[in-house]
Motif scaffolding. Structure first.
Motif, PDB file in Angstrom:
ATOM      1  N   ARG A  62       0.824  -1.203   0.000  1.00 49.56           N
ATOM      2  CA  ARG A  62       0.000   0.000   0.000  1.00 49.56           C
ATOM      3  C   ARG A  62       0.865   1.263   0.000  1.00 49.56           C
ATOM      4  O   ARG A  62       0.535   2.241  -0.673  1.00 49.56           O
ATOM      5  CB  ARG A  62      -0.950  -0.028   1.207  1.00 49.56           C
ATOM      6  CG  ARG A  62      -2.163  -0.921   0.933  1.00 49.56           C
ATOM      7  CD  ARG A  62      -2.475  -1.889   2.052  1.00 49.56           C
ATOM      8  NE  ARG A  62      -3.577  -2.752   1.665  1.00 49.56           N
ATOM      9  CZ  ARG A  62      -3.438  -3.861   0.913  1.00 49.56           C
ATOM     10  NH1 ARG A  62      -2.240  -4.245   0.506  1.00 49.56           N
ATOM     11  NH2 ARG A  62      -4.496  -4.595   0.588  1.00 49.56           N
ATOM     12  N   ARG A  63       1.968   1.243   0.704  1.00 48.88           N
ATOM     13  CA  ARG A  63       2.880   2.398   0.658  1.00 48.88           C
ATOM     14  C   ARG A  63       3.434   2.593  -0.748  1.00 48.88           C
ATOM     15  O   ARG A  63       3.635   3.727  -1.208  1.00 48.88           O
ATOM     16  CB  ARG A  63       4.006   2.221   1.675  1.00 48.88           C
ATOM     17  CG  ARG A  63       3.540   2.312   3.134  1.00 48.88           C
ATOM     18  CD  ARG A  63       4.717   2.458   4.095  1.00 48.88           C
ATOM     19  NE  ARG A  63       5.581   1.290   4.088  1.00 48.88           N
ATOM     20  CZ  ARG A  63       5.412   0.212   4.862  1.00 48.88           C
ATOM     21  NH1 ARG A  63       4.374   0.161   5.707  1.00 48.88           N
ATOM     22  NH2 ARG A  63       6.247  -0.801   4.813  1.00 48.88           N
ATOM     23  N   HIS A  64       3.682   1.492  -1.439  1.00 47.80           N
ATOM     24  CA  HIS A  64       4.122   1.560  -2.835  1.00 47.80           C
ATOM     25  C   HIS A  64       3.085   2.291  -3.687  1.00 47.80           C
ATOM     26  O   HIS A  64       3.431   3.181  -4.483  1.00 47.80           O
ATOM     27  CB  HIS A  64       4.353   0.133  -3.341  1.00 47.80           C
ATOM     28  CG  HIS A  64       4.238  -0.065  -4.808  1.00 47.80           C
ATOM     29  ND1 HIS A  64       5.198   0.382  -5.704  1.00 47.80           N
ATOM     30  CD2 HIS A  64       3.264  -0.667  -5.565  1.00 47.80           C
ATOM     31  CE1 HIS A  64       4.835   0.060  -6.933  1.00 47.80           C
ATOM     32  NE2 HIS A  64       3.671  -0.569  -6.872  1.00 47.80           N
ATOM     33  N   GLY A  86       1.095   8.304  -5.931  1.00 47.15           N
ATOM     34  CA  GLY A  86      -0.020   9.245  -6.004  1.00 47.15           C
ATOM     35  C   GLY A  86      -1.386   8.612  -6.119  1.00 47.15           C
ATOM     36  O   GLY A  86      -2.379   9.317  -6.317  1.00 47.15           O
ATOM     37  N   LEU A  87      -1.453   7.292  -6.004  1.00 47.89           N
ATOM     38  CA  LEU A  87      -2.730   6.602  -6.105  1.00 47.89           C
ATOM     39  C   LEU A  87      -3.411   6.503  -4.749  1.00 47.89           C
ATOM     40  O   LEU A  87      -2.747   6.434  -3.709  1.00 47.89           O
ATOM     41  CB  LEU A  87      -2.521   5.187  -6.652  1.00 47.89           C
ATOM     42  CG  LEU A  87      -1.910   5.082  -8.050  1.00 47.89           C
ATOM     43  CD1 LEU A  87      -1.444   3.652  -8.301  1.00 47.89           C
ATOM     44  CD2 LEU A  87      -2.903   5.508  -9.112  1.00 47.89           C
ATOM     45  N   ARG A 110      -5.657  -1.470  10.117  1.00 49.60           N
ATOM     46  CA  ARG A 110      -4.214  -1.320   9.897  1.00 49.60           C
ATOM     47  C   ARG A 110      -3.922  -0.398   8.719  1.00 49.60           C
ATOM     48  O   ARG A 110      -3.048   0.469   8.798  1.00 49.60           O
ATOM     49  CB  ARG A 110      -3.585  -2.697   9.650  1.00 49.60           C
ATOM     50  CG  ARG A 110      -3.455  -3.582  10.895  1.00 49.60           C
ATOM     51  CD  ARG A 110      -2.927  -4.952  10.495  1.00 49.60           C
ATOM     52  NE  ARG A 110      -2.747  -5.864  11.618  1.00 49.60           N
ATOM     53  CZ  ARG A 110      -1.582  -6.101  12.223  1.00 49.60           C
ATOM     54  NH1 ARG A 110      -0.492  -5.487  11.805  1.00 49.60           N
ATOM     55  NH2 ARG A 110      -1.512  -6.956  13.223  1.00 49.60           N
ATOM     56  N   SER A 111      -4.638  -0.578   7.615  1.00 49.05           N
ATOM     57  CA  SER A 111      -4.369   0.232   6.431  1.00 49.05           C
ATOM     58  C   SER A 111      -4.773   1.686   6.636  1.00 49.05           C
ATOM     59  O   SER A 111      -4.093   2.599   6.164  1.00 49.05           O
ATOM     60  CB  SER A 111      -5.096  -0.345   5.218  1.00 49.05           C
ATOM     61  OG  SER A 111      -4.546  -1.580   4.841  1.00 49.05           O
ATOM     62  N   ALA A 112      -5.880   1.909   7.325  1.00 46.73           N
ATOM     63  CA  ALA A 112      -6.302   3.282   7.592  1.00 46.73           C
ATOM     64  C   ALA A 112      -5.280   4.004   8.476  1.00 46.73           C
ATOM     65  O   ALA A 112      -4.975   5.187   8.262  1.00 46.73           O
ATOM     66  CB  ALA A 112      -7.679   3.301   8.244  1.00 46.73           C
ATOM     67  N   ALA A 113      -4.744   3.302   9.472  1.00 48.50           N
ATOM     68  CA  ALA A 113      -3.708   3.905  10.317  1.00 48.50           C
ATOM     69  C   ALA A 113      -2.457   4.205   9.505  1.00 48.50           C
ATOM     70  O   ALA A 113      -1.815   5.260   9.677  1.00 48.50           O
ATOM     71  CB  ALA A 113      -3.378   2.964  11.476  1.00 48.50           C
ATOM     72  N   GLU A 114      -2.095   3.300   8.591  1.00 51.16           N
ATOM     73  CA  GLU A 114      -0.926   3.516   7.737  1.00 51.16           C
ATOM     74  C   GLU A 114      -1.154   4.693   6.800  1.00 51.16           C
ATOM     75  O   GLU A 114      -0.257   5.509   6.561  1.00 51.16           O
ATOM     76  CB  GLU A 114      -0.634   2.247   6.934  1.00 51.16           C
ATOM     77  CG  GLU A 114       0.731   2.213   6.289  1.00 51.16           C
ATOM     78  CD  GLU A 114       1.849   1.975   7.285  1.00 51.16           C
ATOM     79  OE1 GLU A 114       3.017   2.236   6.924  1.00 51.16           O
ATOM     80  OE2 GLU A 114       1.570   1.535   8.416  1.00 51.16           O
ATOM     81  N   ALA A 143      -0.626   7.832   8.626  1.00 51.18           N
ATOM     82  CA  ALA A 143       0.785   8.075   8.933  1.00 51.18           C
ATOM     83  C   ALA A 143       1.552   8.631   7.740  1.00 51.18           C
ATOM     84  O   ALA A 143       2.480   9.434   7.918  1.00 51.18           O
ATOM     85  CB  ALA A 143       1.435   6.778   9.418  1.00 51.18           C
ATOM     86  N   VAL A 144       1.190   8.196   6.529  1.00 48.52           N
ATOM     87  CA  VAL A 144       1.953   8.616   5.343  1.00 48.52           C
ATOM     88  C   VAL A 144       1.215   9.639   4.497  1.00 48.52           C
ATOM     89  O   VAL A 144       1.747  10.105   3.486  1.00 48.52           O
ATOM     90  CB  VAL A 144       2.328   7.398   4.472  1.00 48.52           C
ATOM     91  CG1 VAL A 144       3.109   6.373   5.283  1.00 48.52           C
ATOM     92  CG2 VAL A 144       1.103   6.752   3.831  1.00 48.52           C
TER      93      VAL A 144
END
Length: 383
Positions: A66-68, A73-74, A100-104, A107-108
């Motif tokens: 997901r960070r990728h 920009g997606l 987990r993904s919402a918290a990530e 964060a980013v």
């Protein structure tokens, strides 16, 4: 060096892998279109599990992917059918994935929208369907993510006609604290959704779908249409209330739908933008400059790969998506929750590899070739 790949005729053909990848790097945020990639989950390959057991997820690799996507920009469409909702990932696993993904994302600084369904239940009354939707909507809203109201197998089984859909969706939209995305997933993606919106006649179903939106335009950010029918999507898009977006879910015709015409265009929420993420982002950045031709020149060549991955039975497209993520180095193994890595054939994988390599999608073509050779050897194909 060539690699011998199985073809659909039962033979082997020589293929010369690409030497260099397409040069794609993270860039500026996208401006002319809102684009979500529906992202897959990475299984834990060391878990002692079985296809009907709760999903064992490799959370580090899942969040890294997901960070990728965010780095290019997606937006990320989380816990959707690409993440194997209802095909290996149950509601307990999806709820943890959402949190987990919402918290990530927070964060980013990434954009995220998450699927809300009723998959914690198999069947029940309309009241129980509403309650199941409400439970999931609360989890998504508490996480800080945008909600995507997904189609419900339970609602499809219980509803006696369009009026039941109008009642359930109207109730949910009145409760939603922020505008949501409504998702119409066709039966090619999930056979249990045949006759959604109360009719197997698509014109009648479309009218009911649009009636839900017209009654609550302030609570609908947009719609995701996954019917693999470009003409119908364009017709629906032109009939939407002012300010309600259309997010294409058409993995067969996305370049033309995103490019649009003199009467409008579609944004995007696509499973194919999982393997195509960086290339798709680059194409939309070209579109941001007003260069429609350049956008089409980048994205049109990807349609053959997408149509291959999403060929019938379409619901097994997730297998090809994860296969390409493995070849691209986003995960160290080709294992899926629910054992779904077995859902496509070796000739299907071989053609997917050939098409993706030809597009330059693999950051390390040599690694992709070595992994493809390992898979071929596992199937007994000598080189």
């Amino acid at each position: 060096m060539t690699i011998r790949l199985p073809d659909l005729r039962g033979g082997l053909q020589a293929y010369e892998p690409r030497a260099e990848p397409l040069a794609l790097t993270p860039g500026a945020p996208l401006t002319s279109r809102t684009v979500f990639s529906a992202a897959h989950v990475v299984a834990d390959p060391y878990a002692d599990t079985s296809p009907d057991a709760p999903a064992a997820v490799d959370w580090d690799a899942t969040l890294a992917f997901r960070r990728h996507l965010w780095s290019h920009g997606l937006g990320v469409a989380e816990a959707m059918d690409t993440a194997q909702r209802g095909m290996g990932l149950d509601w307990a696993g999806a709820a943890e994935l959402i949190r987990r993904s919402a918290a990530e994302a927070k964060a980013v600084g990434g954009r995220i929208a998450c699927g809300v369904g009723t998959d914690q239940m198999a069947a029940g009354s309309l009241g129980e369907v509403r309650a199941a939707y409400e439970e999931q909507l609360a989890v998504v809203e508490e996480s800080g993510a945008q909600a995507i109201l997904m189609a419900s197998r339970a609602l499809c089984a219980e509803a006696s006609g369009p009026e039941d859909y109008l009642e359930v969706y109207g109730h949910l939209l009145r409760q939603a604290t922020e505008p949501v995305v409504l998702h119409w997933l066709g039966p090619m993606f999930d056979p249990a959704l045949e006759g959604y919106w109360g009719s197997s006649d698509l014109d009648t179903a479309t009218d009911t779908f649009l009636e839900v939106i017209a009654a609550h335009p302030d609570k609908v950010d947009g719609i995701k249409v996954s019917l693999l029918d470009a003409a119908r999507e364009i017709d629906i898009r032109r009939r939407l209330p002012q300010g309600v977006r259309c997010y294409t879910g058409d993995d067969f015709n996305y370049p033309e739908l995103i490019a649009g015409d003199e009467k409008g265009f579609s944004h995007a929420l696509l499973g194919i933008f999982d393997p195509l993420g960086p290339l798709a982002a680059e194409a939309v950045r070209v579109l941001d400059t007003g260069d429609v031709t350049g956008f089409r020149e980048l994205l049109d060549p990807t349609v053959e790969l997408s149509r291959h991955l999403f060929q019938a039975p379409t619901r097994f497209y997730k297998t090809g998506v994860v296969f390409l993520a493995w070849l691209a180095g986003h995960q160290s193994h080709f294992t899926m929750v629910g054992g779904l890595q077995s859902a496509r054939s070796l000739p299907h994988f071989s053609r997917a590899y050939e098409l993706a390599d030809g597009l330059g999608l693999f950051p390390d073509p040599k690694q992709a070739e070595e992994r493809m050779r390992n898979l071929l050897a596992l199937y007994g194909v000598a080189q």
